[in-house]
Design a protein around this motif. Sequence first.
Motif, short mmCIF file in Angstrom:
data_model
loop_
_atom_site.label_atom_id
_atom_site.label_comp_id
_atom_site.label_asym_id
_atom_site.label_seq_id
_atom_site.Cartn_x
_atom_site.Cartn_y
_atom_site.Cartn_z
N ILE A 72 0.93 -1.21 0.04
CA ILE A 72 0.04 -0.06 0.00
C ILE A 72 0.70 1.22 0.00
CG2 ILE A 72 -1.50 1.31 1.46
CD1 ILE A 72 -2.90 -1.35 2.23
N GLY A 73 1.92 1.21 0.83
CA GLY A 73 2.86 2.33 0.98
C GLY A 73 3.77 2.66 -0.59
N GLU A 74 3.70 1.76 -1.52
CA GLU A 74 4.79 1.66 -2.35
C GLU A 74 4.42 2.93 -3.23
OE1 GLU A 74 5.75 -0.57 -6.41
OE2 GLU A 74 5.66 -1.83 -4.44
N ARG A 75 3.16 3.55 -3.39
CA ARG A 75 3.10 4.60 -4.18
C ARG A 75 2.27 5.72 -3.79
NH1 ARG A 75 1.24 0.57 -8.94
NH2 ARG A 75 -0.17 0.31 -7.37
N ILE A 76 1.95 5.60 -2.40
CA ILE A 76 0.73 6.42 -1.82
C ILE A 76 0.95 7.72 -1.56
CG2 ILE A 76 1.51 5.92 0.76
CD1 ILE A 76 -1.37 5.79 1.30
N ASN A 77 2.55 8.07 -1.71
CA ASN A 77 3.00 9.51 -1.61
C ASN A 77 3.54 9.97 -2.86
OD1 ASN A 77 2.49 9.71 1.18
ND2 ASN A 77 4.19 8.42 1.62
N ASP A 78 3.11 9.66 -4.09
CA ASP A 78 3.56 9.96 -5.32
C ASP A 78 2.95 11.39 -5.50
OD1 ASP A 78 3.59 10.66 -8.07
OD2 ASP A 78 3.13 8.56 -8.73
N LYS A 79 4.10 12.14 -5.52
CA LYS A 79 3.59 13.84 -5.46
C LYS A 79 3.17 14.25 -6.86
CE LYS A 79 6.93 15.18 -1.74
NZ LYS A 79 6.71 14.03 -0.93
N GLY A 80 3.40 13.36 -7.89
CA GLY A 80 2.95 14.14 -9.16
C GLY A 80 1.45 13.41 -9.59
N ASN A 81 0.71 12.66 -8.52
CA ASN A 81 -0.57 12.20 -8.93
C ASN A 81 -1.62 13.32 -7.97
OD1 ASN A 81 -2.98 10.45 -8.17
ND2 ASN A 81 -1.84 9.66 -9.98
N GLN A 82 -2.22 13.71 -9.06
CA GLN A 82 -3.21 14.99 -8.47
C GLN A 82 -4.50 14.20 -7.44
OE1 GLN A 82 -3.34 18.33 -9.08
NE2 GLN A 82 -4.56 18.00 -7.21
N GLN A 83 -4.90 12.96 -7.94
CA GLN A 83 -5.70 12.19 -7.24
C GLN A 83 -5.44 12.01 -5.92
OE1 GLN A 83 -9.09 11.35 -8.25
NE2 GLN A 83 -8.45 12.83 -9.70
N LYS B 7 -5.44 12.90 0.02
CA LYS B 7 -4.53 12.86 0.86
C LYS B 7 -3.95 11.48 1.18
CE LYS B 7 -6.12 16.79 3.36
NZ LYS B 7 -5.40 17.90 2.62
N GLY B 8 -4.03 10.64 -0.14
CA GLY B 8 -3.65 9.32 -0.05
C GLY B 8 -4.77 8.58 -0.78
N TYR B 9 -4.74 7.33 -0.61
CA TYR B 9 -5.86 6.69 -1.07
C TYR B 9 -7.15 6.59 -0.29
CZ TYR B 9 -2.35 4.02 -3.72
OH TYR B 9 -1.12 3.94 -4.51
N ASP B 10 -8.22 7.22 -1.08
CA ASP B 10 -9.45 7.41 -0.62
C ASP B 10 -10.59 7.75 -1.97
OD1 ASP B 10 -11.84 7.67 1.00
OD2 ASP B 10 -11.26 9.61 1.70
N HIS B 11 -10.53 6.27 -2.61
CA HIS B 11 -11.07 6.33 -3.91
C HIS B 11 -11.93 5.03 -4.13
CE1 HIS B 11 -7.90 9.17 -4.21
NE2 HIS B 11 -8.38 10.00 -5.27
N ASN B 12 -12.87 5.27 -5.16
CA ASN B 12 -13.77 4.13 -5.40
C ASN B 12 -13.15 3.28 -7.00
OD1 ASN B 12 -16.48 2.71 -5.86
ND2 ASN B 12 -16.15 3.97 -7.79
N PHE B 13 -13.09 2.11 -6.66
CA PHE B 13 -12.50 1.29 -7.61
C PHE B 13 -13.57 0.69 -8.42
CE2 PHE B 13 -8.74 2.03 -5.11
CZ PHE B 13 -7.83 1.78 -6.23
N VAL B 14 -13.64 0.58 -9.59
CA VAL B 14 -14.64 -0.10 -10.46
C VAL B 14 -14.35 -1.57 -10.76
CG1 VAL B 14 -15.83 0.09 -12.77
CG2 VAL B 14 -14.89 2.17 -11.78
N LEU B 15 -14.91 -2.38 -10.12
CA LEU B 15 -14.69 -3.78 -10.32
C LEU B 15 -15.13 -4.59 -11.34
CD1 LEU B 15 -16.02 -4.49 -6.39
CD2 LEU B 15 -13.72 -4.02 -7.17
#
Length: 388
Positions: free
Chosen positions: A268-279, A284-292
């Motif tokens: 989970i922490g591998e990419r959570i602080n990617d500063k270039g990702n607007q989402q 403020k990290g992952y708080d998103h809906n995934f389309v299953l």
Amino acid sequence: MKKTILTTLCLSALTFGFTSCHSSAKKADQSDSIKVVTPEKKNFTDTINGKAVSLYTVKNKSGLTAYITNYGGRIVGLVVSDKNGKATDVVVGHATLKEYTNPLAQYYGALIGRVGNRIAKGQFTVDGKAYQLDTNDGPNSLHGGKAGYQDVVWDAAQPNDSTLVLSYLSKDGEGHYPGNLSIKVTYTATADNGLKMEYTATTDKKTIVNLTNHAYYNLNGEGSGTILDHLLQINADKMTPVDSTLIPTGELAPVAGTPFDFNKATAIGERINDKGNQQLKFGKGYDHNFVLNGKPGEIFKACTLTGDKSGIVMDVYTVEPGLQFYAGNFMNGSSAFKNGIKDAYRTALCLETQHFPDAPNHKNFASIELAPGKVYNTTTIYKFSVKK
């Protein structure tokens, strides 16, 4: 979490009525130092708004044991065995009913409704009639608004040791939603080591419904430290991007080549602080809906979460089209878990099965409308095993 847990935790444990405590100094991020603290029924026996509150135990023959209170239908604790056979509480919670009435802990383990997740500006329309909900998350309505089901005392019935049935009549106008909504949620400890949640609801007036559960998980054990080293795999090729207030834009965006691609098990922490990702900035990290990737209405393995230290594996099955992954970005140590350890930043996560956020305001999202004569019916299973 780097702080040292001292013998003074024993005093805190006695204060809150815990059944066990630490007797030696060990780091909180060492899972072998964390003991399971069994919630006590006496700490959940009270009356709220004239209705009796209690604590119930649901279990199977394999050792899975869930502790659930009918205040908010909350999972207070969920004990399974780790790779070494050690009992591990994988759902964080609080030791007393009073702590759950604190707004800082309002969603821990709770049943969520009438509509889970966010509705833009608290506004939606049914059959040409506009409705205005309370806004409780900036400009938006979150998890049913100010009168959400996390504060409801549900009627409880326990037909056997492995089953708990919770019922509630959400009256017409409650939370500014239309229709008398009759709800039943059944928790079952299954023979194959799962905790199954079945939701049904009927209404006498067309309304909107999107029920879920907001348990916070740490598969290394409650209070064991960060969840950033957990491995997560989500069966989703797309996600629903959000604006700065976390309302979906309506787009179904491919996850490939982004930090949201969990099609292969990834820390989970591998990419959570990617500063270039607007989402990630917006959430403020992952708080998103995934389309299953599953077919609508068919049970489908939505994701697999693996505890990096415990070896505990949690497979999430659902008939829902979406999964909200929340990485504990707003946890801040303002309250304590059952074992007295603070609920520090990113020490638990949520995997909430759902229809998409703000669905009533996006024609391309699956509808969450429920009409009289129809039955809302959805199922989610959290199934546990171990990886040696």
